[in-house]
Design an enzyme around this catalytic site. Sequence first.
Site, PDB file in Angstrom:
ATOM      1  N   GLY A 130       0.815  -1.215   0.000  1.00 15.14           N
ATOM      2  CA  GLY A 130       0.000   0.000   0.000  1.00 15.14           C
ATOM      3  C   GLY A 130       0.845   1.260   0.000  1.00 15.14           C
ATOM      4  N   TYR A 172     -14.841  -4.009   8.875  1.00 16.06           N
ATOM      5  CA  TYR A 172     -13.465  -3.517   9.014  1.00 16.06           C
ATOM      6  C   TYR A 172     -12.931  -3.844  10.417  1.00 16.06           C
ATOM      7  CZ  TYR A 172      -9.744   0.084   9.201  1.00 16.06           C
ATOM      8  OH  TYR A 172      -8.558   0.765   9.343  1.00 16.06           O
TER       9      TYR A 172
HETATM   10  N1  LIG Z   1      -6.164   6.461   8.060  1.00 13.06           N
HETATM   11  C1  LIG Z   1      -6.410   6.135   9.292  1.00 13.06           C
HETATM   12  O1  LIG Z   1      -6.845   6.964  10.106  1.00 13.06           O
HETATM   13  C2  LIG Z   1      -6.151   4.730   9.767  1.00 13.06           C
HETATM   14  C3  LIG Z   1      -6.440   4.436  11.112  1.00 13.06           C
HETATM   15  C4  LIG Z   1      -6.198   3.154  11.567  1.00 13.06           C
HETATM   16  C5  LIG Z   1      -5.656   2.219  10.716  1.00 13.06           C
HETATM   17  N2  LIG Z   1      -5.379   2.536   9.415  1.00 13.06           N
HETATM   18  C6  LIG Z   1      -4.810   1.481   8.551  1.00 13.06           C
HETATM   19  O2  LIG Z   1      -3.676   2.013   7.895  1.00 13.06           O
HETATM   20  C7  LIG Z   1      -3.464   1.321   6.666  1.00 13.06           C
HETATM   21  C8  LIG Z   1      -3.228   2.327   5.552  1.00 13.06           C
HETATM   22  O3  LIG Z   1      -4.393   3.116   5.421  1.00 13.06           O
HETATM   23  P1  LIG Z   1      -4.430   4.578   4.762  1.00 13.06           P
HETATM   24  O4  LIG Z   1      -5.303   5.371   5.642  1.00 13.06           O
HETATM   25  O5  LIG Z   1      -3.075   5.032   4.448  1.00 13.06           O
HETATM   26  O6  LIG Z   1      -5.263   4.258   3.449  1.00 13.06           O
HETATM   27  P2  LIG Z   1      -5.137   4.697   1.929  1.00 13.06           P
HETATM   28  O7  LIG Z   1      -4.627   6.086   1.802  1.00 13.06           O
HETATM   29  O8  LIG Z   1      -6.453   4.369   1.324  1.00 13.06           O
HETATM   30  O9  LIG Z   1      -4.019   3.722   1.358  1.00 13.06           O
HETATM   31  C9  LIG Z   1      -4.275   2.361   1.172  1.00 13.06           C
HETATM   32  C10 LIG Z   1      -3.146   1.758   0.371  1.00 13.06           C
HETATM   33  O10 LIG Z   1      -3.396   0.360   0.235  1.00 13.06           O
HETATM   34  C11 LIG Z   1      -3.361  -0.004  -1.140  1.00 13.06           C
HETATM   35  N3  LIG Z   1      -4.333  -1.056  -1.414  1.00 13.06           N
HETATM   36  C12 LIG Z   1      -5.657  -1.025  -1.170  1.00 13.06           C
HETATM   37  N4  LIG Z   1      -6.220  -2.152  -1.629  1.00 13.06           N
HETATM   38  C13 LIG Z   1      -5.226  -2.901  -2.165  1.00 13.06           C
HETATM   39  C14 LIG Z   1      -5.190  -4.169  -2.808  1.00 13.06           C
HETATM   40  N5  LIG Z   1      -6.279  -4.891  -3.021  1.00 13.06           N
HETATM   41  N6  LIG Z   1      -3.996  -4.638  -3.241  1.00 13.06           N
HETATM   42  C15 LIG Z   1      -2.866  -3.891  -3.065  1.00 13.06           C
HETATM   43  N7  LIG Z   1      -2.866  -2.712  -2.456  1.00 13.06           N
HETATM   44  C16 LIG Z   1      -4.026  -2.212  -2.024  1.00 13.06           C
HETATM   45  C17 LIG Z   1      -3.706   1.274  -1.880  1.00 13.06           C
HETATM   46  O11 LIG Z   1      -3.107   1.317  -3.169  1.00 13.06           O
HETATM   47  P3  LIG Z   1      -3.817   0.962  -4.567  1.00 13.06           P
HETATM   48  O12 LIG Z   1      -5.169   1.575  -4.551  1.00 13.06           O
HETATM   49  O13 LIG Z   1      -2.858   1.539  -5.569  1.00 13.06           O
HETATM   50  O14 LIG Z   1      -3.861  -0.513  -4.626  1.00 13.06           O
HETATM   51  C18 LIG Z   1      -3.043   2.326  -1.015  1.00 13.06           C
HETATM   52  O15 LIG Z   1      -1.697   2.458  -1.382  1.00 13.06           O
HETATM   53  C19 LIG Z   1      -4.681   0.443   6.481  1.00 13.06           C
HETATM   54  O16 LIG Z   1      -4.381  -0.875   6.856  1.00 13.06           O
HETATM   55  C20 LIG Z   1      -5.703   1.037   7.432  1.00 13.06           C
HETATM   56  O17 LIG Z   1      -6.632   0.075   7.859  1.00 13.06           O
HETATM   57  C21 LIG Z   1      -5.635   3.776   8.938  1.00 13.06           C
END
Ligand SMILES: NC(=O)c1ccc[n+]([C@@H]2O[C@H](COP(=O)([O-])OP(=O)(O)OC[C@H]3O[C@@H](n4cnc5c(N)ncnc54)[C@H](OP(=O)(O)O)[C@@H]3O)[C@@H](O)[C@H]2O)c1
Length: 598
Positions: A321, A475
Site C-alpha cells: 500500500g 473492518y
Molecule cells: N487512516 C487512518 O486513520 C487509519 C487508522 C487506523 C488504521 N489505518 C490502517 O492504515 C493502513 C493504511 O491506510 P491509509 O489510511 O493510508 O489508506 P489509503 O490512503 O487508502 O491507502 C491504502 C493503500 O493500500 C493499497 N491497497 C488497497 N487495496 C489494495 C489491494 N487490493 N492490493 C494492493 N494494495 C491495495 C492502496 O493502493 P492501490 O489503490 O494503488 O492498490 C493504497 O496504497 C490500512 O491498513 C488502514 O486500515 C488507517
Amino acid sequence: MKYLVTDAAGAVGHRLAATLVAAGHEVLAFSDSPVNGVASRAWPTRADVLARALAGVDVICAVDLATVAPDAAPALLKRLDKLRVAAGKAGCGRFVLLGRADIYDPALLADKTLLERSATAAPADLAPPAAAALALEESLRAGAGLDWTILRAPMILAPDSAEAKALFRRILIDDAPSPARFHPVDARDVATALATLGTHDRAGGQVFNIAAPAALAARTLDQELGRLARLLNDEATPQDKLRPPHQVADPVLATDKLARLTGVTPTRPIWVSLAETMQQVMKDLRADGTLPPLPEKINPVVKAVELGQKLLAGKTAVITGVTSGIGRATSLLLSRLGATVVGIARNAEAGEAWEAALAEGRHTVPGHFIQADLMSFARIRTLAADLATRFPRIDILINNAGANFPTRRLTEDGVEATLAINHFAPFLLTNLLAGPLKAAPAARIIMVNSDWHRRSLPDMHDLQMESGYRTGEAYCRAKFMNLQITYAMAALLDGTNVTVNAIHPGVVRTGISTRNTDGAPQVPAQARERAQQRMISPEFSAVYLASLATAPDYEGQSGLYLDTDEIKQSHEATYDEDWAWQIWEWSAQITGLTPASA
Ligand SMILES: NC(=O)c1ccc[n+]([C@@H]2O[C@H](COP(=O)([O-])OP(=O)(O)OC[C@H]3O[C@@H](n4cnc5c(N)ncnc54)[C@H](OP(=O)(O)O)[C@@H]3O)[C@@H](O)[C@H]2O)c1
C-alpha cells in the site's frame, strides 16, 4: 608544507588544522588555547618573535575575521595586518584570508550578480568585522611580494560556531528578527576549501565566495528554528515532527568560480548543519539555566532524518500500500533512512510516480514497485515467489494495505473483500515470506492494525458476515482477526530472529474513508474537513511505523500492540489463544496455506 593557522581553536580553525594534519602537512597554530595534535602558541606581540615564528612557514591561513566579535574587530585587524607585513618579509608563500560575505551592503545582496563583481559598500557603512575584513582584503591586493587568496564566507554553521549560536539565541530568546536572507555554509566545507586554496596554483590572486548551494528566506529560517526549538524542547506539535518542504531561495552568493577553478563545492546539507547547531544551542541554553533541563527525548527516527543518518543502510523493507496515505509516507521515510524499499499496490501509474520520487529524491534510496492486487490469493503467491527470488533477505515487512468496502462483495476467491485485504492478505503474504524473513539477521514484521478492532468482535458462526454485512463492523472484525493472527504468529516465531508486532497508526488524514464508496452518501465536505483537521498527517504517522521498524527499544520484542508510540493492551479477547488458533486454522484453510508453507 608548513602551515600557520590563526584562531586554530575556533570553529573553522580546528577543523582546518585537523584537515591539514590528516593531509600530512606540518601545522603551527596561533591560539590562546591548546589545539589537538598541533604545535600551538599564543600570538607573538613582538615583531622579532613574530618573524622567528614565521620562519619556514609556506602558507598562512588567517581565519579569525569570519567569527570575530564586533568590539574585537579593530584590534584583530591591526594584528592581522602586522602578520601580513611580517609574512611578506619572511618570504611566506601564500596568505589565505577567510573573509566575510557581509562586506557587501546586506540590502544589495538581493542582486545576485553583485558578489561576482568587486563592488563593495563604503567601509564606514559596514559593521566592524566586515570593515576589518574589507581593509585587510584591500591591503592584500595592494601589497607586493606576497601571494594571496581570499575566501569569503557568510554565516558559518557548526555546533561550536559562536556567531551562529549567538544569532539563533537572539532569534529564539530575544525574539530578534532574522537576517533578511540566510546564506550559511558548514564549517567543514569552509575548512576543506581553505586547505585546497593554500596550495592550488589557480587560486593565487583570486577572491572566492562560498555558501550553501541555496539560501533561506528570513521567514523560512524563523519557521525552521521555531520548529527545531519545539522539537528539542519536547513541545512539538504533530506538524513539527518532520521537516516541511520549505521553499529554498535561489543561491545569492556565487560559488561557481570556486568550483570551476579549484573543484571545491560545499557538500554539507544546510538543514543538517542547522539542526546540529541548534541542538548545541539548546544544550547551551539548558546548561546556563535559560531553559530547564530535559532528558533526551527526541524520537530516534526524527533525529536520524534531521542528521541524515542512514539507520537502515543495506536493509530491505517490503511494504504494501505505498501509493497513498500512511504506506506512501512510511516508505519514503524508510528510504530516507537508507533502506531499499519494495513497494506493493495496484495502481501502476501511482507506483511509477512513487518509484520516480524515490529515485529522484535528494535524500532517498531508489526503490522497486511491484503491482499486485492483494485481494487475490493467486497473485499473493506469485508475488511472494517473486519477492523471495529477487530479495532473498527481507529485514522489514510492513503489512499496511487496507480498505473498507461499504457493501458486501466477494473477491475472485469467493471471500468477503474487507476481510480479504485487511486479514487474509497479511496472513498469507507473511507466511509465504517466512524464508526471506528468517534469512535476515533480525527481521521485523509490522501489521498496520486499528484501534477500531475494539468496536466489533467476529461472529464465529458468520465470519464472513453473510447475513447483515455492515461496513464499519466488517473492518473492525477484520482488524480483530489480524491481531489474533499477529499474536499467534509471535508465538510461532518465538526463539527465531523474526518479531511481529501490530500498530494503530493514529487517526490519519488519508483517503481511506472516501475510497470505495460505491456512490454511497458521503459525509458532507465541511464536516469531513473539520474531522480531518483533528487528524495527524501521514508523515507524522510514518514516524510511529518507522520507529517500530527501527528503534532499538523494540529489538527482540514480539506480540506487542502499539497505539501510535505507546504499548497498550488490545481488546482482551484478542489474547484468547484457543480462539486465535481457530482463526489461524480457518484462515490457513481458506487461503490454502499448507502446514509446510506456514
Ligand atoms: N487512516 C487512518 O486513520 C487509519 C487508522 C487506523 C488504521 N489505518 C490502517 O492504515 C493502513 C493504511 O491506510 P491509509 O489510511 O493510508 O489508506 P489509503 O490512503 O487508502 O491507502 C491504502 C493503500 O493500500 C493499497 N491497497 C488497497 N487495496 C489494495 C489491494 N487490493 N492490493 C494492493 N494494495 C491495495 C492502496 O493502493 P492501490 O489503490 O494503488 O492498490 C493504497 O496504497 C490500512 O491498513 C488502514 O486500515 C488507517
